[in-house]
Write an enzyme that holds these catalytic residues in place. Structure first.
Site, PDB file in Angstrom:
ATOM      1  N   GLU A  92      -6.206 -18.302  -1.665  1.00  0.00           N
ATOM      2  CA  GLU A  92      -7.119 -17.231  -2.066  1.00  0.00           C
ATOM      3  C   GLU A  92      -6.688 -16.582  -3.369  1.00  0.00           C
ATOM      4  OE1 GLU A  92      -7.352 -14.283   1.046  1.00  0.00           O
ATOM      5  OE2 GLU A  92      -7.459 -15.869   2.550  1.00  0.00           O
ATOM      6  N   CYS A 105      -5.352 -11.374  -8.637  1.00  0.00           N
ATOM      7  CA  CYS A 105      -4.260 -11.466  -7.671  1.00  0.00           C
ATOM      8  C   CYS A 105      -4.179 -12.933  -7.262  1.00  0.00           C
ATOM      9  CB  CYS A 105      -4.587 -10.573  -6.482  1.00  0.00           C
ATOM     10  SG  CYS A 105      -3.423 -10.731  -5.124  1.00  0.00           S
ATOM     11  N   CYS A 112       2.949 -18.875   4.291  1.00  0.00           N
ATOM     12  CA  CYS A 112       4.151 -18.127   3.913  1.00  0.00           C
ATOM     13  C   CYS A 112       5.147 -18.201   5.057  1.00  0.00           C
ATOM     14  CB  CYS A 112       3.780 -16.669   3.637  1.00  0.00           C
ATOM     15  SG  CYS A 112       5.175 -15.652   3.088  1.00  0.00           S
ATOM     16  N   CYS A 116       6.177 -11.511   8.025  1.00  0.00           N
ATOM     17  CA  CYS A 116       5.888 -10.065   8.138  1.00  0.00           C
ATOM     18  C   CYS A 116       4.847  -9.855   9.246  1.00  0.00           C
ATOM     19  CB  CYS A 116       5.382  -9.503   6.809  1.00  0.00           C
ATOM     20  SG  CYS A 116       6.601  -9.620   5.483  1.00  0.00           S
ATOM     21  N   CYS A 119       0.969  -9.214   8.380  1.00  0.00           N
ATOM     22  CA  CYS A 119       0.358  -9.980   7.292  1.00  0.00           C
ATOM     23  C   CYS A 119      -0.325 -11.255   7.793  1.00  0.00           C
ATOM     24  CB  CYS A 119       1.431 -10.330   6.266  1.00  0.00           C
ATOM     25  SG  CYS A 119       0.785 -11.218   4.849  1.00  0.00           S
ATOM     26  N   SER A 214       8.061  -4.950  -1.714  1.00  0.00           N
ATOM     27  CA  SER A 214       7.374  -4.548  -0.485  1.00  0.00           C
ATOM     28  C   SER A 214       8.408  -3.939   0.448  1.00  0.00           C
ATOM     29  CB  SER A 214       6.721  -5.770   0.158  1.00  0.00           C
ATOM     30  OG  SER A 214       5.800  -6.325  -0.757  1.00  0.00           O
ATOM     31  N   HIS A 216       8.014  -0.831   2.609  1.00  0.00           N
ATOM     32  CA  HIS A 216       7.304  -0.498   3.855  1.00  0.00           C
ATOM     33  C   HIS A 216       8.053   0.346   4.881  1.00  0.00           C
ATOM     34  CE1 HIS A 216       4.297  -3.046   2.210  1.00  0.00           C
ATOM     35  NE2 HIS A 216       4.742  -4.195   2.646  1.00  0.00           N
ATOM     36  N   ASN A 290      -3.955  -2.639   6.259  1.00  0.00           N
ATOM     37  CA  ASN A 290      -5.212  -3.296   6.569  1.00  0.00           C
ATOM     38  C   ASN A 290      -5.023  -4.018   7.891  1.00  0.00           C
ATOM     39  OD1 ASN A 290      -7.777  -3.960   5.442  1.00  0.00           O
ATOM     40  ND2 ASN A 290      -6.710  -4.237   3.475  1.00  0.00           N
ATOM     41  N   CYS A 333      -4.686  -9.865   1.835  1.00  0.00           N
ATOM     42  CA  CYS A 333      -3.969 -11.132   1.793  1.00  0.00           C
ATOM     43  C   CYS A 333      -4.204 -12.071   2.965  1.00  0.00           C
ATOM     44  CB  CYS A 333      -2.520 -10.782   1.964  1.00  0.00           C
ATOM     45  SG  CYS A 333      -1.441 -10.902   0.702  1.00  0.00           S
TER      46      CYS A 333
HETATM   47  N1  SAH Z   1       5.189 -12.017  -0.465  1.00  0.00           N
HETATM   48  C1  SAH Z   1       5.035 -11.011  -1.456  1.00  0.00           C
HETATM   49  C2  SAH Z   1       3.663 -10.968  -2.096  1.00  0.00           C
HETATM   50  C3  SAH Z   1       2.458 -11.167  -1.229  1.00  0.00           C
HETATM   51  S1  SAH Z   1       1.946  -9.861  -0.149  1.00  0.00           S
HETATM   52  C4  SAH Z   1       5.413  -9.664  -0.894  1.00  0.00           C
HETATM   53  O1  SAH Z   1       5.709  -9.575   0.280  1.00  0.00           O
HETATM   54  O2  SAH Z   1       5.458  -8.708  -1.650  1.00  0.00           O
HETATM   55  C5  SAH Z   1       1.317  -8.601  -1.194  1.00  0.00           C
HETATM   56  C6  SAH Z   1       1.469  -7.206  -0.601  1.00  0.00           C
HETATM   57  O3  SAH Z   1       0.531  -6.985   0.465  1.00  0.00           O
HETATM   58  C7  SAH Z   1       2.839  -6.944  -0.013  1.00  0.00           C
HETATM   59  O4  SAH Z   1       3.258  -5.654  -0.361  1.00  0.00           O
HETATM   60  C8  SAH Z   1       2.570  -7.054   1.470  1.00  0.00           C
HETATM   61  O5  SAH Z   1       3.560  -6.439   2.227  1.00  0.00           O
HETATM   62  C9  SAH Z   1       1.202  -6.412   1.565  1.00  0.00           C
HETATM   63  N2  SAH Z   1       0.457  -6.688   2.784  1.00  0.00           N
HETATM   64  C10 SAH Z   1       0.404  -7.791   3.527  1.00  0.00           C
HETATM   65  N3  SAH Z   1      -0.401  -7.645   4.581  1.00  0.00           N
HETATM   66  C11 SAH Z   1      -0.893  -6.407   4.491  1.00  0.00           C
HETATM   67  C12 SAH Z   1      -1.785  -5.658   5.306  1.00  0.00           C
HETATM   68  N4  SAH Z   1      -2.314  -6.166   6.412  1.00  0.00           N
HETATM   69  N5  SAH Z   1      -2.073  -4.400   4.911  1.00  0.00           N
HETATM   70  C13 SAH Z   1      -1.526  -3.872   3.791  1.00  0.00           C
HETATM   71  N6  SAH Z   1      -0.685  -4.532   2.987  1.00  0.00           N
HETATM   72  C14 SAH Z   1      -0.357  -5.778   3.350  1.00  0.00           C
END
Ligand code: SAH
Length: 346
Positions: A92, A105, A112, A116, A119, A214, A216, A290, A333
């Site tokens: 995507e 983006c 991946c 996480c 995600c 990231s 969090h 999200n 994502c």
């Molecule tokens: N792997 C990298 C880049 C891809 S994710 C990383 O972890 O940074 C891009 C961003 O979206 C990251 O900050 C990730 O933690 C966040 N992300 C993933 N799923 C999400 C969700 N459901 N809601 C909000 N942010 C999310």
């Protein structure tokens, strides 16, 4: 025989390859321009090259391309693409319209490995890493379809960019080259879940991009509950790597903080976060999480997010709430890829 992936070669690599086929160096430079400045997708479009040479080249090499499998346009102008790679895998990309220009983006991997818990991208694990040329192709295909210049890139799509380090670095060199699309490093952000040794390596590269981490969560117990990568690289090591990165590069670091109701959005978390980042030139980006299928997390409500932000600001931090774009088209994502997979599995 393995085909040479032409779009993945940096200019010096491409010139060397073309010379290895018995051609002069200038042909390599011309072909580089065809691929990255004019962004052709077929050898026949390289009109200043001898036909016989192009025939020979097309027997040994491929131009990396992708096709639009699905496209969604949000009311706010955000465009989300599901791209299909020649091997059938899907990734995507999202184009966001800001007052200062168009930002894409991009994905760096198919799936991946990071796991996480909030995600969608990681739900099926890692399928494979993208080549530099495939990441370039996301930018070129989106720019062509949108019909406007793309001026900024965030590596925040599917995948962990620092888990695909060499290809991502080649992509950065190609995409910022002034013989190509020429998107400056100052307009590029790379987001990582926190692969500490790779952050240290990136600091040595001397690139002017923005590092986005990231985070969090402000402590190990909470962060490990959300992100398994924290077991390998705990918060104190991550923050030490960020401080070292900052000293080496002089660049402000951006920290992503996805806010989950009742988990990481308490006043105590804000205070711990401010304490953790004290003295660092940092920008904290707050994002209401999200919700994705199969996850127990729900988003903090707007008031909580705002209170959290105000508390950080009162503690001397630099914090903003990320504007949400494309929420009507499931632009988080990995969501579109998961949806498409679900449909093809039925
Ligand atoms: N792997 C990298 C880049 C891809 S994710 C990383 O972890 O940074 C891009 C961003 O979206 C990251 O900050 C990730 O933690 C966040 N992300 C993933 N799923 C999400 C969700 N459901 N809601 C909000 N942010 C999310």
């Amino acid at each position: 025989m393995e085909y040479v992936q032409l779009t993945s070669l940096t200019e010096p690599q491409l010139v060397a390859y073309i010379q290895s086929l018995g051609q002069p160096a200038f042909r390599g430079r011309q072909i580089y321009k065809w691929l990255h400045e004019k962004q052709v997708t077929d050898f026949s479009q390289m009109t200043d090259q001898p036909k016989a040479f192009l025939e020979k080249l097309s027997e040994a090499a491929v131009i990396e391309t992708l096709t639009i499998a699905r496209k969604q346009v949000s009311k706010d102008g955000t465009v989300k693409y599901l791209f299909r790679l020649p091997d059938g895998n899907c990734i995507e990309s999202v184009v966001m319209r800001y007052s200062y220009g168009n930002t894409i983006c991009v994905s760096t991997e198919v799936g991946c490995a990071m796991g996480c818990r909030f995600c969608a991208s990681t739900q099926g694990g890692l399928v494979r890493r993208l080549t530099a040329g495939e990441i370039c192709a996301e930018v070129y295909a989106a720019q062509k379809d949108v019909g406007e210049r793309i001026s900024n890139i965030v590596l925040m799509g599917i995948g962990e960019p620092l888990d695909n380090y060499n290809n991502v670095l080649d992509f950065l060199r190609i995409i910022s080259s002034d013989h190509g699309i020429n998107i400056g490093m100052r307009n590029i952000s790379l987001s990582t879940c926190g692969l500490v040794p790779k952050i240290a390596e990136l600091a040595q590269e001397g690139l002017g991009l923005t590092l986005s981490v990231s985070l969090h969560a402000p402590n190990n117990a909470l962060r490990s509950s959300m992100m398994p990568v924290n077991d390998a690289y705990p918060v104190e090591e991550l923050i030490a790597a960020c401080r070292a990165y900052q000293q080496k590069t002089g660049r402000r670091i951006s920290f992503e903080y996805a806010m989950v109701k009742g988990v990481n959005d308490t006043p105590a978390c804000a205070e711990e976060l401010a304490h953790l980042l004290r003295g660092m030139s940092a920008h904290i980006n707050l994002i209401p999480i999200n919700p994705v299928d199969g996850s127990q997390y729900s988003a903090s409500d707007a008031k909580n997010v705002n209170d959290f932000k105000e508390r950080l600001i009162a503690l001397g931090m630099n914090a903003t709430v990320r504007r949400r774009l494309g929420t009507d088209i499931s632009a988080a994502c990995g969501q579109l890829r998961q949806e498409a997979k679900g449909e093809s599995d039925q």
